[in-house]
Motif scaffolding. Structure first.
Motif, PDB file in Angstrom:
ATOM      1  N   GLY A 734       1.146  -0.922  -0.057  1.00 11.53           N
ATOM      2  CA  GLY A 734      -0.191   0.089   0.082  1.00 11.53           C
ATOM      3  C   GLY A 734       0.988   1.252   0.439  1.00 11.53           C
ATOM      4  O   GLY A 734       2.466   1.009  -0.053  1.00 11.53           O
ATOM      5  N   MET A 735       0.435   2.213  -0.066  1.00 12.04           N
ATOM      6  CA  MET A 735       0.840   3.439  -0.020  1.00 12.04           C
ATOM      7  C   MET A 735      -0.097   5.026   0.388  1.00 12.04           C
ATOM      8  O   MET A 735      -1.495   4.866   0.396  1.00 12.04           O
ATOM      9  CB  MET A 735       1.224   3.783  -0.986  1.00 12.04           C
ATOM     10  N   LEU A 736       0.572   5.933   1.324  1.00 12.49           N
ATOM     11  CA  LEU A 736      -0.245   6.972   1.305  1.00 12.49           C
ATOM     12  C   LEU A 736       0.110   8.389   0.253  1.00 12.49           C
ATOM     13  O   LEU A 736       0.194   8.111  -0.114  1.00 12.49           O
ATOM     14  CB  LEU A 736       0.426   7.452   3.206  1.00 12.49           C
ATOM     15  N   VAL A 737      -1.716   8.150  -0.015  1.00 13.25           N
ATOM     16  CA  VAL A 737      -1.947   9.795  -1.616  1.00 13.25           C
ATOM     17  C   VAL A 737      -3.188  10.215  -0.811  1.00 13.25           C
ATOM     18  O   VAL A 737      -3.297  10.365   0.310  1.00 13.25           O
ATOM     19  CB  VAL A 737      -2.802   8.418  -2.146  1.00 13.25           C
ATOM     20  N   GLU A 738      -2.887  11.622  -1.599  1.00 21.60           N
ATOM     21  CA  GLU A 738      -3.475  12.308  -1.368  1.00 21.60           C
ATOM     22  C   GLU A 738      -4.504  12.748  -2.450  1.00 21.60           C
ATOM     23  O   GLU A 738      -3.528  12.874  -3.566  1.00 21.60           O
ATOM     24  CB  GLU A 738      -3.682  13.562  -0.640  1.00 21.60           C
ATOM     25  N   SER A 739      -5.820  12.206  -2.692  1.00 19.79           N
ATOM     26  CA  SER A 739      -6.784  12.645  -3.692  1.00 19.79           C
ATOM     27  C   SER A 739      -7.969  12.856  -3.879  1.00 19.79           C
ATOM     28  O   SER A 739      -8.637  12.266  -2.828  1.00 19.79           O
ATOM     29  CB  SER A 739      -7.164  10.931  -4.591  1.00 19.79           C
ATOM     30  N   GLU A 740      -8.380  14.076  -4.440  1.00 16.64           N
ATOM     31  CA  GLU A 740      -9.435  14.479  -4.180  1.00 16.64           C
ATOM     32  C   GLU A 740     -10.487  14.017  -4.579  1.00 16.64           C
ATOM     33  O   GLU A 740     -11.228  14.027  -4.455  1.00 16.64           O
ATOM     34  CB  GLU A 740      -9.543  16.055  -4.560  1.00 16.64           C
ATOM     35  N   THR A 741     -10.385  13.589  -6.000  1.00 16.77           N
ATOM     36  CA  THR A 741     -10.443  12.105  -6.772  1.00 16.77           C
ATOM     37  C   THR A 741     -11.962  11.338  -5.820  1.00 16.77           C
ATOM     38  O   THR A 741     -12.936  11.045  -6.130  1.00 16.77           O
ATOM     39  CB  THR A 741     -10.532  12.057  -7.738  1.00 16.77           C
ATOM     40  N   LEU A 742     -11.097  10.253  -4.825  1.00 21.74           N
ATOM     41  CA  LEU A 742     -11.726   9.641  -4.436  1.00 21.74           C
ATOM     42  C   LEU A 742     -12.234  10.258  -3.080  1.00 21.74           C
ATOM     43  O   LEU A 742     -13.894   9.665  -2.997  1.00 21.74           O
ATOM     44  CB  LEU A 742     -10.196   8.151  -3.591  1.00 21.74           C
ATOM     45  N   LEU A 743     -12.071  11.384  -2.357  1.00 26.17           N
ATOM     46  CA  LEU A 743     -13.342  11.534  -1.296  1.00 26.17           C
ATOM     47  C   LEU A 743     -14.366  11.530  -2.156  1.00 26.17           C
ATOM     48  O   LEU A 743     -15.755  11.923  -1.952  1.00 26.17           O
ATOM     49  CB  LEU A 743     -12.307  13.106  -1.145  1.00 26.17           C
ATOM     50  N   LEU A 744     -14.328  12.693  -2.695  1.00 25.90           N
ATOM     51  CA  LEU A 744     -15.641  12.812  -4.471  1.00 25.90           C
ATOM     52  C   LEU A 744     -15.940  11.987  -4.318  1.00 25.90           C
ATOM     53  O   LEU A 744     -17.499  11.770  -4.425  1.00 25.90           O
ATOM     54  CB  LEU A 744     -15.188  13.774  -4.928  1.00 25.90           C
ATOM     55  N   GLU A 745     -15.510  10.760  -4.402  1.00 25.45           N
ATOM     56  CA  GLU A 745     -16.371   9.470  -5.181  1.00 25.45           C
ATOM     57  C   GLU A 745     -17.079   8.255  -4.084  1.00 25.45           C
ATOM     58  O   GLU A 745     -17.128   7.893  -4.683  1.00 25.45           O
ATOM     59  CB  GLU A 745     -15.366   8.746  -5.833  1.00 25.45           C
ATOM     60  N   SER A 746     -16.671   9.137  -3.372  1.00 25.61           N
ATOM     61  CA  SER A 746     -16.673   8.283  -2.087  1.00 25.61           C
ATOM     62  C   SER A 746     -17.951   8.637  -0.509  1.00 25.61           C
ATOM     63  O   SER A 746     -18.582   8.406   0.154  1.00 25.61           O
ATOM     64  CB  SER A 746     -15.267   7.650  -1.336  1.00 25.61           C
ATOM     65  N   ALA A 747     -18.054  10.195  -1.056  1.00 27.56           N
ATOM     66  CA  ALA A 747     -18.533  11.566   0.152  1.00 27.56           C
ATOM     67  C   ALA A 747     -19.082  12.262  -0.343  1.00 27.56           C
ATOM     68  O   ALA A 747     -18.238  12.780  -0.521  1.00 27.56           O
ATOM     69  CB  ALA A 747     -18.478  11.249   1.238  1.00 27.56           C
ATOM     70  N   VAL A 748     -20.626  12.679  -0.049  1.00 31.17           N
ATOM     71  CA  VAL A 748     -21.005  14.107  -0.035  1.00 31.17           C
ATOM     72  C   VAL A 748     -19.744  15.113   1.503  1.00 31.17           C
ATOM     73  O   VAL A 748     -19.840  14.298   1.424  1.00 31.17           O
ATOM     74  CB  VAL A 748     -22.124  14.298   0.566  1.00 31.17           C
ATOM     75  N   GLN A 749     -19.347  15.693  -0.193  1.00 34.23           N
ATOM     76  CA  GLN A 749     -18.110  17.207   0.822  1.00 34.23           C
ATOM     77  C   GLN A 749     -19.264  18.092   1.239  1.00 34.23           C
ATOM     78  O   GLN A 749     -18.644  18.589   0.642  1.00 34.23           O
ATOM     79  CB  GLN A 749     -17.317  17.066   0.181  1.00 34.23           C
ATOM     80  N   GLY A 750     -20.036  17.922   2.413  1.00 32.42           N
ATOM     81  CA  GLY A 750     -20.564  19.064   2.755  1.00 32.42           C
ATOM     82  C   GLY A 750     -21.713  19.407   1.927  1.00 32.42           C
ATOM     83  O   GLY A 750     -22.442  18.859   0.938  1.00 32.42           O
ATOM     84  N   GLN A 751     -22.259  20.914   2.187  1.00 31.09           N
ATOM     85  CA  GLN A 751     -23.580  21.212   1.788  1.00 31.09           C
ATOM     86  C   GLN A 751     -23.007  22.431   0.259  1.00 31.09           C
ATOM     87  O   GLN A 751     -24.491  22.378  -0.765  1.00 31.09           O
ATOM     88  CB  GLN A 751     -24.373  22.088   2.605  1.00 31.09           C
ATOM     89  N   GLU A 752     -22.062  22.616   0.160  1.00 33.39           N
ATOM     90  CA  GLU A 752     -21.684  23.800  -0.341  1.00 33.39           C
ATOM     91  C   GLU A 752     -22.296  22.991  -2.094  1.00 33.39           C
ATOM     92  O   GLU A 752     -22.671  24.148  -3.091  1.00 33.39           O
ATOM     93  CB  GLU A 752     -20.571  24.684   0.113  1.00 33.39           C
ATOM     94  N   PRO A 753     -21.931  21.767  -2.302  1.00 34.33           N
ATOM     95  CA  PRO A 753     -21.794  21.380  -3.896  1.00 34.33           C
ATOM     96  C   PRO A 753     -22.910  20.813  -3.609  1.00 34.33           C
ATOM     97  O   PRO A 753     -23.934  21.069  -5.610  1.00 34.33           O
ATOM     98  CB  PRO A 753     -20.827  19.838  -3.678  1.00 34.33           C
ATOM     99  N   THR A 754     -23.792  21.047  -2.833  1.00 30.21           N
ATOM    100  CA  THR A 754     -25.801  20.499  -3.259  1.00 30.21           C
ATOM    101  C   THR A 754     -26.673  21.671  -2.918  1.00 30.21           C
ATOM    102  O   THR A 754     -27.399  21.524  -2.429  1.00 30.21           O
ATOM    103  CB  THR A 754     -25.978  19.297  -2.045  1.00 30.21           C
ATOM    104  N   LEU A 755     -25.958  22.572  -3.435  1.00 30.22           N
ATOM    105  CA  LEU A 755     -26.595  24.162  -3.176  1.00 30.22           C
ATOM    106  C   LEU A 755     -26.926  24.585  -1.723  1.00 30.22           C
ATOM    107  O   LEU A 755     -27.786  25.320  -1.487  1.00 30.22           O
ATOM    108  CB  LEU A 755     -28.002  23.714  -4.636  1.00 30.22           C
ATOM    109  N   GLY A 756     -26.282  24.387  -1.135  1.00 33.46           N
ATOM    110  CA  GLY A 756     -26.789  24.118   0.317  1.00 33.46           C
ATOM    111  C   GLY A 756     -27.921  23.694   1.147  1.00 33.46           C
ATOM    112  O   GLY A 756     -27.667  23.516   2.349  1.00 33.46           O
ATOM    113  N   PHE A 757     -28.492  22.506   0.038  1.00 35.91           N
ATOM    114  CA  PHE A 757     -29.586  21.902   1.022  1.00 35.91           C
ATOM    115  C   PHE A 757     -28.588  21.009   1.929  1.00 35.91           C
ATOM    116  O   PHE A 757     -27.677  20.263   1.602  1.00 35.91           O
ATOM    117  CB  PHE A 757     -29.843  21.029  -0.344  1.00 35.91           C
TER     118      PHE A 757
END
Length: 868
Positions: A734-757
Motif C-alpha cells: 500500500g501507499m499513502l496518497v492525497e486524492s481529492e477524486t477519491l473523496l468526491l467519489e466516496s462521500a458528499v463533501q458538505g452542503q456547498e456542492p449540493t446548493l446548500g441543501f
C-alpha cells in the motif's frame, strides 16, 4: 490418508463457491453421543425464599418427546438428512427453549445446510419460511440474520438484504462478514456515481438555474422523475413552484429522499411516491397534469435508463400539452415542458489498447498454448445495429483515466439530435432509418472502438457535456470493435458508421472502410484474411478484396467471455508464470517419485510403482473461464480438473486441447459431476491426493475473495506430500496518497456542492470505506509515501499468519492523507510471482478512503497503519 469422501464433487464445490456459512465438521460431538438429556427443571433440590413458589410440575411425556426428538435431530444430522434434522430441532427448541444456547451452533449448521439444498432445488419460498422460523427462535442471532441477508441479496432483494445486514451489525458491530456484506449491498443500493454527481457543483447549479427559469416563466407544478436524493424537486420548491411531486423506484433511494426532504423542511410541500413514473396516473397518484417534468434518467449512452419511454408516457399521461399558442380569448394556454429540453450525441473512432484487451483476443499464445483453434472469443458487448438481448449495446469507460490513454482516429462527429419536448420525435426514434455516416480518418491507428458522449441541453442557455475532456460525473459509452485482429485505419480512409435506435438504445456500428475507392466490409473480415498492418499497400488492398470473394457461409465457432475474462486471457505474464511454476512443481514431484522408486528397489512392492505410474492430479477452482487446467495438462503426466462450467467454454478448452496435442483424457470438468449427489471423482487409488490446487484469490475489483483462508485450509488437507496450493502466498502492498477524486467519489463533501441543501449526512450513511475497481496508474493523486508491505497471507502455512499488524510508514512529503490504495504480489512459489498492479494486469486496485483526512507535516514523518 483421507477417505475417498473427501474427493466428492460436493467437497470440491466448497473450494469453488464462496463459503457463506460455518462448515465445521466438529459440531458438539456430545450431541451425537448422548442418547437422552435430563431436563433442567427436573432437579429435586428445593428453592428457599420468603414465600414458597409453586413449581411447574414436570411432564414426563413432554420430556420424553424432547429427548427423542433431540436424539433424532442428531442422528439425521449425522446422516446428512438436514431437512428432517431441522424439523426435529424446531420441535425441541419450541418445546424446550432452555436448550437454545446448548443447540445454537448445531441448529445454525443444520439451517444453513438445509437452506443450501432448498436453494439448489429452487424451493425459495420454503427456504425463507425456514429462516423466518429460525429467527422466531433466535431473533437476535447475528449469524442467522447475516445468512438471511446473503440469500436475499443473491436473489436480487437488495433493499431487504441491507436491512438484515444492518441488524446483524447492530447485534455485533465487529462482525466482519456482516460488515463486508453491508458494504457490498450499499454499493448496489447507492451506486458510487451518486456521490460524484452530488459533489458536481457545476452540474447541480445549471439544473437549478434551468428549473428556476422555468418556474418563473409559469411552470408552477413540477414532477421530478427518478428523484434520487430529491435535490431537483427541492430546487423546484425553492424556486417557488406551488406543487412538487417526485417518484423513485428504488426503495432505499425513496426512503433516503423522504429523509432529505424532511430534513430540509419541505416534507409537507413535496409529495414523494415510491413507484415508476410509467405506473403513475392522474388523478390517482397526482391530482392533475403538471406543467414541468425534470429528470436526469440518462446514462453514459443517454437512453440506457429508459428516458425515452418515461417521457413518452409523461407527455401522454402526466404533462400538460406542449406550447400551442393562444386560446380563443387571446390568452396564453397552460403548457408543459421537460428539463432537459434535448440532447446532441457525439462520437469518434479511437485506438486504445486497454479497451482492446477487454473485448477481444489479442494474443496468439497463452501459457505456451496456441490459441489458433479457440474460435471467435469476445466480450458480451455487441455493436451490431440489430438488437440482441443476450448482448449489451455498449459498455462505459472514463476515457481520461484509461491506462495508456487513447488515440483519436477521426474528428468528433454528431451522431444524433433529440428533442425531449417533441413527443412525435420521441415516438419515432425507434423507427428512424439507419443513418450512415462517413468519417475521414485523421491519423493511422488500429480501430478499437467508437467512443460516444453527449451534450444535455437543459434549456436555451444551460447545458452539460459528458465529453472525455470535461470534468464530469459521467463516463463515456464505448462501442468496441470485435474483429479478432483489429483493423488499421490510415489517413485518407473513410470509416463508415451506422447509427440506429431500433429498440430505444443508441447503437453505433463500424461497418466498412472506404480505401482508394474500394469498400471493405469490416464484418466480413476473417482472422487469417486480413493482417493488422502491411507495409505493402497494394498487397493489403488485394488481401482485403480477396476476402469479399471468400465463402462466408461456414459458421464460425463463437464463445462469449466477460470483459474481465478477456483481459485475463490476454494477460500473458500471468499465464506464463503459472506455466513455469506448474512445470517446476511437476518436475520436483517426478524426481521425488523416482527417488522413492530407487529407494524401494531392494524392497519391491506395488505401492511406490503404482504412485509413480499414475498421473499427477491438478485441480483448478478458478472462477469463470480459466486456461490454467489446460496449461497444467500440457506439462505431461498430469490429469487436470477444470472448474469451467459453461458448455461453450468447455468446448473451447476441448478444441484447444486437441489442437495442442493434449489428450482429452487428461482434462476433466469436475463441476459436471455435481448433479449426482453421490457423484465421485474417479481416482485410480483411494490413497491419491491432489498434487496442486489452484485457488482464485483476488477478485477483479481488487479485493481478496471472501473466506480465502478457509478455502486454503480445506485445500491443504487435500494435498499429497510435496503438493502445493497456487498461489502459496499473497503480500499486500500500500501507499499513502492525497486524492481529492477519491473523496468526491466516496462521500458528499458538505452542503456547498449540493446548493446548500442538507443531503450529505443522509446519503453518507451508505459510504463504503473501500473504493474498488480503481486504476492506480491513472488516479489523480499525490504520493505521500513510498509503497510499503502491509500484510502477508500465507496459504501454505497458516501458522505463519498474524491476525493484525501495525506498520510504520515513512511519509515522504507533507499533505493530507485521504486514502491508502493497496494491491497484491501473488507468489506462486518463493521465486515466481505476479502483481495486480502491472499494466497488463486484468485486476484493478482498491483503496481505503479515510473519512477524516489526516494532515502530515514534515516534522512528523512516521505514521502507524493498523492492518486487520
Amino acid at each position: 490418508m483421507f477417505p475417498s469422501e473427501l474427493f466428492s464433487a460436493r467437497t470440491l464445490v466448497l473450494l469453488n463457491a464462496p463459503l457463506k456459512h460455518p462448515r465445521s465438521l466438529f459440531l458438539n460431538i456430545s450431541l451425537w453421543t448422548k442418547p437422552a438429556y435430563r431436563m433442567p427443571n427436573t432437579s429435586t433440590r428445593q428453592k428457599h425464599g420468603r414465600r414458597t413458589r409453586r413449581r411447574r410440575r414436570a411432564d414426563p411425556a413432554r420430556n420424553e418427546l424432547v429427548s427423542s426428538s433431540l436424539e433424532s435431530a442428531q442422528q439425521c444430522l449425522f446422516n446428512q438428512d438436514y431437512g428432517t434434522a431441522f424439523a426435529h430441532y424446531l420441535l425441541v427448541l419450541n418445546l424446550a427453549p432452555v436448550f437454545k444456547d446448548f443447540a445454537r451452533e448445531s441448529f445454525r449448521f443444520t439451517l444453513f445446510k438445509w437452506a443450501e439444498e432448498l436453494d439448489s432445488l429452487g424451493r425459495i419460498q420454503y427456504l425463507f419460511d425456514c429462516y423466518e422460523q429460525a429467527l422466531e427462535l433466535f431473533p437476535d442471532d447475528e449469524v442467522i440474520l447475516n445468512s438471511m441477508g446473503e440469500h436475499l441479496f443473491r436473489m436480487g432483494f437488495r433493499d431487504e438484504a441491507a436491512g438484515y445486514f444492518h441488524k446483524a451489525l447492530k447485534m455485533r458491530p465487529d462482525y466482519p462478514e456482516a460488515r463486508e456484506n453491508f458494504y457490498r449491498v450499499a454499493n448496489w443500493l447507492v451506486e458510487r456515481w451518486h456521490f460524484f454527481m452530488l459533489n458536481d457543483h457545476g452540474r447541480n447549479q445549471k439544473y437549478q438555474q434551468a428549473i428556476q427559469k422555468a418556474v418563473q416563466k409559469g411552470c408552477n407544478t413540477v414532477l421530478d422523475i427518478g428523484t434520487g436524493t430529491g435535490i431537483l424537486g427541492m430546487c423546484a420548491k425553492k424556486a417557488g413552484a406551488a406543487e412538487v411531486y417526485a417518484c423513485e423506484l428504488s426503495k432505499t433511494m425513496y426512503e433516503l429522499a423522504c429523509e432529505v426532504v424532511s430534513a430540509n423542511g419541505m416534507d409537507g410541500s413535496i409529495k414523494i411516491l415510491h413507484m415508476k413514473s410509467l405506473e403513475m396516473e392522474v388523478p390517482k397518484d397526482i391530482p392533475h397534469r403538471v406543467s414541468l417534468v425534470v429528470t436526469e434518467t440518462v446514462d453514459a449512452g443517454l437512453f440506457g435508463e429508459g428516458i425515452i419511454e418515461s417521457l413518452i408516457h409523461a407527455w401522454h399521461h402526466l404533462l400538460l400539452p406542449p406550447k400551442r399558442g393562444e386560446n380563443e380569448f387571446g390568452e396564453q394556454s397552460a403548457t408543459g415542458r421537460v428539463i432537459p429540453a434535448g440532447a446532441t450525441v457525439f462520437g469518434m473512432a479511437v485506438e486504445c489498447t486497454e479497451i482492446r484487451r477487454h473485448h477481444r483476443l489479442c494474443v496468439t499464445k497463452v501459457g505456451g498454448l496456441s490459441m489458433a483453434a479457440a474460435g471467435e472469443l469476445h466480450s458480451p458487448v455487441s455493436c451490431s445495429s440489430e438488437p440482441d438481448d443476450s448482448m449489451e449495446p455498449y459498455t462505459t469507460e472514463r476515457l481520461s483515466r484509461l491506462p495508456g490513454g487513447y488515440k483519436p482516429l477521426t474528428e468528433p462527429f454528431t451522431a444524433l439530435n433529440i428533442d425531449f419536448n417533441n413527443v412525435q420525435e420521441l415516438e419515432g426514434l425507434s423507427s428512424r432509418e439507419v443513418q450512415e455516416i462517413r468519417l475521414p480518418v485523421i491519423q493511422q491507428g488500429e480501430l478499437d472502438a467508437l467512443a460516444v458522449w453527449f451534450q444535455l441541453h437543459l434549456d436555451e442557455e444551460n447545458s452539460l457535456s459528458t465529453g472525455p475532456q470535461e470534468d464530469t460525473c459521467w463516463e463515456q459509452a464505448i462501442y468496441p470493435f470485435h474483429s479478432a485482429k483489429g483493423f488499421v485505419l490510415k489517413p485518407r480512409d473513410e470509416l463508415i458508421v451506422e447509427v440506429s435506435c431500433r429498440d430505444a438504445y443508441l447503437r453505433l456500428c463500424s461497418v466498412a472502410v472506404l480505401r482508394d475507392g474500394h469498400k471493405i466490409r469490416l464484418d466480413k473480415l476473417m482472422d487469417s484474411q486480413y493482417p493488422v498492418s502491411n507495409p505493402n499497400p497494394e498487397a493489403e488492398l488485394c488481401s482485403a478484396l480477396a476476402c469479399l470473394q471468400t465463402d462466408q457461409s461456414q459458421a464460425r465457432d463463437f464463445c462469449m467471455l466477460e470483459c474481465s475474462e478477456m483481459a485475463l486471457l490476454n494477460n500473458q505474464d500471468y499465464h506464463q508464470s503459472f506455466c513455469t511454476a506448474l512445470a517446476k512443481l511437476i518436475s520436483q514431484l517426478k524426481v521425488k517419485c523416482q527417488n522413492q522408486e530407487r529407494g524401494s528397489a531392494f524392497q519391491p512392492g506395488p505401492a511406490v510403482a503404482t504412485r509413480c505410474a499414475s498421473p499427477f492430479y491438478v485441480l483448478d477452482v478458478s472462477e469463470g473461464f480459466s486456461l490454467l487446467s489446460l496449461i497444467a495438462a500440457s506439462q505431461g503426466h498430469v490429469k487436470a480438473f477444470s472448474s469451467v462450467e459453461k458448455k461453450k467454454q468447455q468446448e473451447v478448452l476441448k478444441r484447444l486441447a486437441r489442437s495442442n496435442n493434449i489428450s482429452e483424457q487428461h482434462l476433466e470438468f469436475w463441476l459436471n459431476n455435481t448433479e449426482d449427489e453421490q457423484g465421485m471423482l474417479q481416482r485410480p487409488s483411494r490413497e491419491k491426493l491432489w498434487s496442486a490446487i489452484i485457488l482464485d484469490c483476488v477478485e477483479t475489483c481488487g479485493l481478496i475473495r471472501q473466506k480465502l483462508m478457509e478455502k486454503a485450509s480445506l485445500a491443504r488437507c487435500l494435498l499429497e506430500e510435496g503438493g502445493r496450493i497456487f498461489p502459496g502466498k499473497i503480500v499486500v502492498y500500500g501507499m499513502l496518497v492525497e486524492s481529492e477524486t477519491l473523496l468526491l467519489e466516496s462521500a458528499v463533501q458538505g452542503q456547498e456542492p449540493t446548493l446548500g441543501f442538507n443531503i450529505a449526512p443522509f446519503i453518507n450513511q451508505f459510504t463504503v470505506p473501500v473504493h474498488v475497481f480503481l486504476d492506480f496508474s491513472t488516479l489523480e493523486c499525490r504520493h505521500l509515501s513510498e509503497s510499503v508491505e502491509l500484510f502477508v497471507l500465507n496459504l501454505m502455512d497458516a501458522n505463519a499468519n498474524y491476525i493484525n499488524r501495525e506498520v510504520k510508514v515513512q511519509a515522504t512529503s507533507a499533505g493530507r492523507i485521504t486514502a491508502i490504495p493497496f494491491w497484491y504480489h501473488i507468489y506462486l512459489d518463493e521465486e515466481i510471482s505476479v502483481s495486480t498492479l502491472g499494466q497488463a494486469s486484468h485486476w484493478k486496485q482498491a483503496a481505503v478512503v479515510l473519512q477524516q483526512p489526516l494532515e502530515i507535516i514534515l516534522q512528523k514523518k512516521m505514521l502507524g497503519v493498523n492492518c486487520m
